[in-house]
Design an enzyme around this catalytic site. Structure first.
Site, PDB file in Angstrom:
ATOM      1  N   ASP A 116     -31.419 -38.952 -35.497  1.00  0.00           N
ATOM      2  CA  ASP A 116     -32.820 -39.098 -35.890  1.00  0.00           C
ATOM      3  C   ASP A 116     -33.470 -37.724 -35.984  1.00  0.00           C
ATOM      4  OD1 ASP A 116     -32.655 -41.867 -35.945  1.00  0.00           O
ATOM      5  OD2 ASP A 116     -33.193 -42.060 -33.824  1.00  0.00           O
ATOM      6  N   TYR A 140     -24.056 -38.722 -25.837  1.00  0.00           N
ATOM      7  CA  TYR A 140     -25.505 -38.603 -25.992  1.00  0.00           C
ATOM      8  C   TYR A 140     -26.159 -38.372 -24.629  1.00  0.00           C
ATOM      9  CZ  TYR A 140     -24.473 -41.135 -30.358  1.00  0.00           C
ATOM     10  OH  TYR A 140     -23.959 -41.549 -31.555  1.00  0.00           O
ATOM     11  N   TYR A 196     -26.786 -47.212 -32.123  1.00  0.00           N
ATOM     12  CA  TYR A 196     -28.186 -46.784 -32.032  1.00  0.00           C
ATOM     13  C   TYR A 196     -28.556 -46.680 -30.549  1.00  0.00           C
ATOM     14  CZ  TYR A 196     -28.678 -47.826 -37.027  1.00  0.00           C
ATOM     15  OH  TYR A 196     -28.548 -47.846 -38.387  1.00  0.00           O
TER      16      TYR A 196
END
Length: 423
Positions: free
Chosen positions: A250, A313, A385
């Site tokens: 993003d 992440y 996501y």
């Protein structure tokens, strides 16, 4: 020796059959037997066959009419008053001159282009009239020794270009395609894209991969990866840039660690050598850095774009309710090799198809910074996501951090720490 006699007899038999039915020039006749004989040009093959036939035709048992037709179709001269020599059925007796003109045009077009090229490949458009008539002849005669006129043109023009311009034929990664149109007798060229492998690190937030233009024409974000990489187009004197990446984060997420693998594709580069030798890094300090590693083939793009390699992440999340060490342990124990089902997130529904994706979470390591603030390291399949893994997206992602804890969590910051894909 009997085998040799049989092969010679078979060769003469098929040559006579061809010439009794069609008038053929030396080159088109020779091409029907291109797989026979070493170091011979097709015109030499055809001439040799016609010479042999002319020596034995009148003693072969053929009728006078057949001999006359044979000589006329072979272009060996009329055998009787009033007889005429017909033009080649396949090429209309134009191929020798056409090859010379095409070779000259190819040398002229490539030489005048002013582009940095060292490797080339000749391509001939299919479906020409010559090719169609050739296919008819081969089909009727049932030959298995022929080569196509397209192949002969490629070889002839390719040798001429290589000799005149010092370029190297390359069947896998040419810098330029020389495209021949037999029907029009024309030559055009197409520069192949310059494709460079690299990685980018994005230290700043609110930087998109491509320019994000609002409906009113203004930019949503001041900076994009595309803006930084466009310098490669300018230096290589190309026309357009395409970025192929192993996924995308993003705009408000950072890309840290060793960076995300990308392939930068520059269309129609005229100075590829200059670009490769002069640019090793592109940057907009201190926000984004792009390291260029090497020129690669198009197969690398498929590898990059199809990769679902694991990623690591870091996400910082805030909770509406108090969190405790037991919540941390619950997350770490639950998310061990767990498959997560995600319907397309609500925030991207307008531009993505509404489907269910399944991705695996391999592990989660969490730290509690305050009763309401949680930091988690997540290793998962690419394409998951992470923001929705935290929030649950109203039940569209399951299981989620919020679902497992029974407390609503929302992501605050997201970083990609590692993309596990080796270039």
């Amino acid at each position: 020796m009997s085998k040799l006699y049989e092969e010679v007899a078979r060769l003469v038999e098929y040559s006579v059959k061809a010439l009794l039915r069609y008038p053929l020039c030396d080159r088109c006749l020779g091409r029907l037997f291109a797989r026979l004989g070493r170091g011979l040009d097709n015109s030499e093959r055809g001439k040799a066959l016609k010479t042999l036939i002319s020596m034995v035709a009148e003693r072969s048992g053929l009728s006078e009419g057949e001999v006359n037709a044979l000589f006329a179709n072979a272009g060996l001269g009329p055998c009787e008053v009033g007889a005429t020599i017909s033009k080649c059925y396949i090429c209309n007796s134009t191929l020798d001159g056409l090859l010379e003109r095409l070779a000259g045009k190819a040398i002229e077009v490539v030489g005048s282009l002013g582009a940095e090229v060292s490797r080339f490949l000749v391509s001939v458009k299919s479906g020409s009239q010559i090719e169609m008539r050739e296919s008819e002849v081969v089909g009727i005669l049932g030959l298995d020794t022929w080569e196509s006129v397209r192949r002969e043109v490629k070889r002839y023009v390719g040798k001429a270009v290589a000799k005149a311009l010092g370029l190297t034929p390359d069947f896998r990664n040419p810098d330029i395609y020389v495209i021949v149109d037999l029907d029009r007798g024309d030559v055009s060229v197409r520069l192949t894209p310059l494709i460079v492998a690299g990685r980018y690190v994005k230290v700043g937030r609110y930087i998109s991969q491509m320019p994000w233009i609002r409906r009113d024409g203004t930019r949503k974000y001041r900076l994009s990866l595309y803006d930084i990489c466009y310098k490669l187009v300018e230096v290589s004197k190309g026309s357009r840039l395409v970025i192929h990446a192993a996924g995308r984060e993003d705009a408000d997420a950072r890309m840290l660690g060793s960076g995300r693998p990308i392939a930068l594709e520059v269309k129609e580069p005229r100075a590829r050598g200059t670009a490769l030798s002069s640019i090793k890094e592109l940057a907009e300090p201190p926000w984004i850095y792009v390291k260029l590693e090497r020129a690669i083939s198009r197969s690398f793009i498929r590898l990059v774009k199809s990769s679902s390699s694991p990623k690591v992440y870091r996400v910082v999340a805030i909770s509406r309710e108090k969190l405790c060490s037991e919540d941390v342990a619950r997350l770490e124990n639950f998310f061990r090799d767990v498959v997560v089902a995600q319907r397309t997130p609500t925030r991207v529904l307008r531009r993505r198809k509404d489907i269910v994706r399944r991705r695996r979470v391999y592990r989660v390591s969490a730290t509690l910074h305050s009763p309401y603030l949680l930091e988690a390291l997540v290793r998962s399949d690419g394409g998951l996501y992470i923001k929705e893994l935290v929030s649950g997206d109203g039940g569209r992602t399951t299981p989620s951090f919020s679902e497992v804890l029974g407390k609503q969590l929302e992501p605050v910051f997201l970083d990609v720490l590692k993309v596990e894909l080796e270039l």
